[in-house]
Design a protein around this motif. Structure first.
Motif, mmCIF file in Angstrom:
data_model
loop_
_atom_site.group_PDB
_atom_site.id
_atom_site.type_symbol
_atom_site.label_atom_id
_atom_site.label_comp_id
_atom_site.label_asym_id
_atom_site.label_seq_id
_atom_site.Cartn_x
_atom_site.Cartn_y
_atom_site.Cartn_z
ATOM 1 N N ASN A 44 -7.360 0.915 1.685
ATOM 2 C CA ASN A 44 -8.792 0.670 1.765
ATOM 3 C C ASN A 44 -9.370 0.875 3.149
ATOM 4 N N GLU A 103 0.849 -1.192 0.000
ATOM 5 C CA GLU A 103 0.000 0.000 0.000
ATOM 6 C C GLU A 103 0.881 1.236 0.000
ATOM 7 N N GLY A 106 -8.360 5.202 -5.271
ATOM 8 C CA GLY A 106 -7.619 4.544 -6.343
ATOM 9 C C GLY A 106 -6.271 5.195 -6.555
ATOM 10 N N ASN A 107 -5.850 5.246 -7.785
ATOM 11 C CA ASN A 107 -4.538 5.790 -8.100
ATOM 12 C C ASN A 107 -4.600 7.198 -8.672
ATOM 13 N N ASN A 113 -3.724 4.035 -2.423
ATOM 14 C CA ASN A 113 -4.520 2.859 -2.758
ATOM 15 C C ASN A 113 -4.961 2.080 -1.528
#
Length: 202
Positions: free
Chosen positions: A31, A4, A42-43, A29
């Motif tokens: 969660n 991550e 996201g990215n 990224n």
């Protein structure tokens, strides 16, 4: 095996030398919010925070479309990260973000106070895109938005201090029901010379 990452950029711009235009960018990224620095998403690079601060006499006014709830809290309740400590308490701020305005006051004798309003838009159940994702309603501080009010008062000396934080929130959902939540808490800290620091929150 997983990896991550997160990356944050803070931009501060001053026009008069005493004001500040702040823009915070982040990408990651992750969660879940494991730490203060965690970034869920996201990215894609996104603007996480955007506000403007300027002095008015002995007061500081802060306003912007992306204001964090704990940006305008003058009270120091712990020598550790206030954002981390307040967010982990049931009475503290949850680190919410939205359109908001706040004002803070810092006296020369150590006393301080602050008050801020924050509004978050709720999804509109009657309006959905073709992809099935709900649109967000427009308008801050309306019946459809979740409005938060946070006030604090504190005192800071050379090696000790503390503060009280009061939070109220009106939550309006898409099912035409609403709820109200109010909470209050306090914290004190002590930094003796030559000894570890001590913090206590209630």
């Amino acid at each position: 095996l997983t990896t991550e990452y997160n990356y944050k950029i803070d931009l501060n711009t001053s026009f008069t030398g005493s004001d500040n235009l702040y823009a915070g960018f982040e990408v990651g990224n992750q969660n879940q919010l494991v730490m203060d620095s965690s970034v869920i998403g996201g990215n894609g690079l996104a603007i996480d925070s955007l506000y403007y601060q300027f002095p008015v006499g002995d007061f500081t006014v802060t306003a912007g479309p992306l204001l964090d709830q704990d940006t305008v809290i003058s009270a120091t309740t712990s020598v550790y990260s206030d954002a981390f400590r307040l967010a982990s308490m049931p009475w503290g701020t949850a680190g919410d973000n939205g359109a908001g305005v706040g004002i803070s006051y810092l006296a020369d004798n150590g006393w301080n106070a602050s008050f801020n309003l924050l509004s978050q838009e709720e999804p509109d159940a009657d309006t959905t895109d073709t992809d099935g994702v709900q649109d967000a309603v427009t308008g801050a501080f309306t019946e459809e938005s979740t409005d938060q009010y946070t006030a604090s008062i504190g005192y800071d000396a050379a090696n000790y201090g503390g503060g009280v934080v009061y939070t109220a929130e009106d939550q309006f959902g898409v099912d035409a029901t609403d709820s109200k939540d109010k909470s209050i808490g306090a914290g004190v800290y002590f930094r003796p010379d030559g000894f570890p620091t001590i913090s206590l929150t209630l």
